[in-house]
Write a protein that holds these residues in place. Sequence first.
Motif, PDB file in Angstrom:
ATOM      1  N   GLN A  30       0.830  -1.211   0.000  1.00 38.72           N
ATOM      2  CA  GLN A  30       0.000   0.000   0.000  1.00 38.72           C
ATOM      3  C   GLN A  30       0.868   1.266   0.000  1.00 38.72           C
ATOM      4  N   LEU A  31       1.985   1.179   0.705  1.00 41.59           N
ATOM      5  CA  LEU A  31       2.916   2.313   0.752  1.00 41.59           C
ATOM      6  C   LEU A  31       3.445   2.596  -0.668  1.00 41.59           C
ATOM      7  N   LEU A  32       3.787   1.531  -1.366  1.00 44.61           N
ATOM      8  CA  LEU A  32       4.284   1.679  -2.740  1.00 44.61           C
ATOM      9  C   LEU A  32       3.195   2.211  -3.661  1.00 44.61           C
ATOM     10  N   ASP A  33       2.006   1.603  -3.576  1.00 42.37           N
ATOM     11  CA  ASP A  33       0.927   2.009  -4.486  1.00 42.37           C
ATOM     12  C   ASP A  33       0.551   3.466  -4.259  1.00 42.37           C
ATOM     13  N   ARG A  34       0.349   3.808  -2.988  1.00 44.27           N
ATOM     14  CA  ARG A  34      -0.107   5.170  -2.668  1.00 44.27           C
ATOM     15  C   ARG A  34       0.975   6.204  -3.020  1.00 44.27           C
ATOM     16  N   SER A  35       2.234   5.866  -2.760  1.00 40.75           N
ATOM     17  CA  SER A  35       3.282   6.847  -3.080  1.00 40.75           C
ATOM     18  C   SER A  35       3.389   7.019  -4.597  1.00 40.75           C
ATOM     19  N   GLY A  36       3.089   5.968  -5.349  1.00 40.72           N
ATOM     20  CA  GLY A  36       3.091   6.077  -6.819  1.00 40.72           C
ATOM     21  C   GLY A  36       1.998   7.028  -7.295  1.00 40.72           C
ATOM     22  N   VAL A  37       0.825   6.927  -6.667  1.00 44.11           N
ATOM     23  CA  VAL A  37      -0.301   7.793  -7.047  1.00 44.11           C
ATOM     24  C   VAL A  37       0.036   9.259  -6.730  1.00 44.11           C
ATOM     25  N   ILE A  38       0.586   9.481  -5.533  1.00 38.76           N
ATOM     26  CA  ILE A  38       0.913  10.877  -5.155  1.00 38.76           C
ATOM     27  C   ILE A  38       2.043  11.407  -6.049  1.00 38.76           C
ATOM     28  N   ALA A  39       3.012  10.535  -6.361  1.00 38.90           N
ATOM     29  CA  ALA A  39       4.119  10.963  -7.231  1.00 38.90           C
ATOM     30  C   ALA A  39       3.571  11.435  -8.576  1.00 38.90           C
ATOM     31  N   SER A 134      -2.018   5.573 -13.455  1.00 37.23           N
ATOM     32  CA  SER A 134      -0.780   4.802 -13.445  1.00 37.23           C
ATOM     33  C   SER A 134       0.103   5.397 -14.532  1.00 37.23           C
ATOM     34  N   ARG A 135       1.286   5.788 -14.146  1.00 37.68           N
ATOM     35  CA  ARG A 135       2.194   6.372 -15.140  1.00 37.68           C
ATOM     36  C   ARG A 135       3.621   6.012 -14.764  1.00 37.68           C
ATOM     37  N   SER A 136       4.497   6.137 -15.725  1.00 42.82           N
ATOM     38  CA  SER A 136       5.868   5.750 -15.417  1.00 42.82           C
ATOM     39  C   SER A 136       6.527   6.876 -14.617  1.00 42.82           C
ATOM     40  N   LEU A 137       7.395   6.459 -13.718  1.00 41.21           N
ATOM     41  CA  LEU A 137       8.096   7.429 -12.875  1.00 41.21           C
ATOM     42  C   LEU A 137       9.543   7.493 -13.332  1.00 41.21           C
ATOM     43  N   PRO A 138      10.203   8.606 -13.079  1.00 43.90           N
ATOM     44  CA  PRO A 138      11.576   8.745 -13.588  1.00 43.90           C
ATOM     45  C   PRO A 138      12.557   7.800 -12.892  1.00 43.90           C
ATOM     46  N   GLU A 139      13.645   7.522 -13.561  1.00 44.71           N
ATOM     47  CA  GLU A 139      14.711   6.728 -12.944  1.00 44.71           C
ATOM     48  C   GLU A 139      15.569   7.705 -12.131  1.00 44.71           C
TER      49      GLU A 139
END
Length: 496
Positions: A30-39, A134-139
């Motif tokens: 959940q920490l990963l999913d939610r931080s991805g959404v906020i990112a 859902s979108r790609s995040l930078p490296e």
Amino acid sequence: MSELPFIERAKAHGDRIAFRTSEQSHTYRQLLDRSGVIAAELLADADDLQEARLALLVTPGFEYSTAQWAIWRAGGVVVPICLSATESEWEYALTDSQASVVVADGSNVAKIASLCEKLALRLVSVDSINAEVSRSLPEINPNRQAMILYTSGTTSKPKGVVTTHAIIQAQIESLVQAWEWSADDRIPMFLPLHHIHGIINITGCALWSGAVVEPFSRFDTNSILGRVREDAYTLFMAVPTIYVKLIQAIEAASEADRTAILAGFRKLRLMVSGSAALPASVHERWAELTGQELLERYGMTEIGMAISNLYRGERRPGVVGAPLPRVEVRLKAENGAVVTVEDEPGEIQVRGPGVFQAYWNRPEATADCFEEGWFRTGDMAVLERGYYRIMGRLSVDIIKSGGYKLSALEIEAGLLEHPQIAECAVIGLPDETWGEAVTAACVVTGDAPIDIAMLRDWCKGRMSAYKIPQRLLVVNELPRNAMGKVTKSAVRALFQ
Ligand code: MLC
Ligand code: AMP
């Protein structure tokens, strides 16, 4: 695509519990999913935040860590700000760090809204982000900047301490190794999350290890003791003031309560004290009550943790121990020579991968605090039978109260805004509970009387509660040396 190591590790921790409160639990997934959404929300149309500074004003717990991770995953630099600071303290951190965004939650959003408007900053409320984009995040390269922590020092205003992802990882890995963190650990988190103790030693190490964090919005003796007697934890980390407060509470408890609380403490695998000197008497009283030998360690915002008593080995009262893994420590004597023998004092200097990168926008201050690649801590120590004993600080203008580092100069500047205070000198006097108590000697103008209660009242809202003087002495003049400079040792003598 390679992700930052803490993300890879969180993926492996998957469905384990990361945060638990009396109301709910959240997993690493959940920490990963939610931080991805906020990112994704923070990025908006950008591909990468490119080390933009985003201030964090979020309640400790799942929400705080999701926002912190979101900023990191989007390529930003986290600037955690103190939840209880005054508006002018917030304004200083926001402008000094050149933050462009404030990420806040709950009632913090309304509290900072007008300041964001004044400074033309984007205010993001994490509670109102619902989109499941859902979108790609930078490296992110680990050598990119990750965090700026504000710390007081020998300058009137706090300085921003910049660390990279790699530095944060080195700080965490050193502690995980030394104190044998594992996914089976459970720890309470009641320290403020704008300082390294709460951010790195507790939350950072726990999430790296796959452990459970139980967050509290603040330190509340009864709630913590209630959970200790329920065997909720394996680990406990706090500043000395908290151990003093716990001793007072245990001594005041009924026989039955005391027995249950002490049984709880006895079962913990490790209890750590740091951020300020732990008096040997407190160490000894704690051991007498609970059977736990507190492990004292020494650190600093600029270097992470540097010196520690041993997890498996001697924990000696009154001393801070030996260098932690991958940390090099040396003592530099007043005459400039490196100390090579025991019992000879010198300034603690530190080198290693956990040392910060720079003070934000202060190249001169950064250059000044390094000597031959070693960071000069400003703390004096002596080596005794293989362990370091802290002897004090080089600067009289640094005060440690309740584990907070305070600048006497900053408090003096604040007090001088009082219409009746013409001159003042602030010092830290020894205090059993707080370590040091902020104390002011003032020359006042006019006939109206001024006492400590009136001064404290005036300070409220103008400076954080822990900076407000506890004691006041009104004097006709401040003691000065031949050059006309106020001598703080003479000011100290006025209070004896
Ligand atoms: C608060 N009060 C103080 C005070 N702080 N009085 C004297 N000196 C101080 N320093 C007063 C308040 O004004 C209030 O008074 C009353 O105490 C209760 O305030 P509080 O804020 O509710 O106090 P409490 O919650 O008990 O806070 C104590 C504490 C807190 C120890 C929990 O100070 C704290 O969280 N300290 C830790 C800070 C920290 O994390 N430092 C690490 C920095 S990193 P009234 O009259 O209103 O009742 C670092 C590096 C490393 O150092 O090595 O780790
Ligand atoms: P900060 O700048 O808030 O990170 O505080 C770091 C300072 O806290 C150090 O420079 C020391 O002066 C002090 N400190 C941290 N741990 C200890 C300790 N165990 N004993 C004495 N002082 C400590």
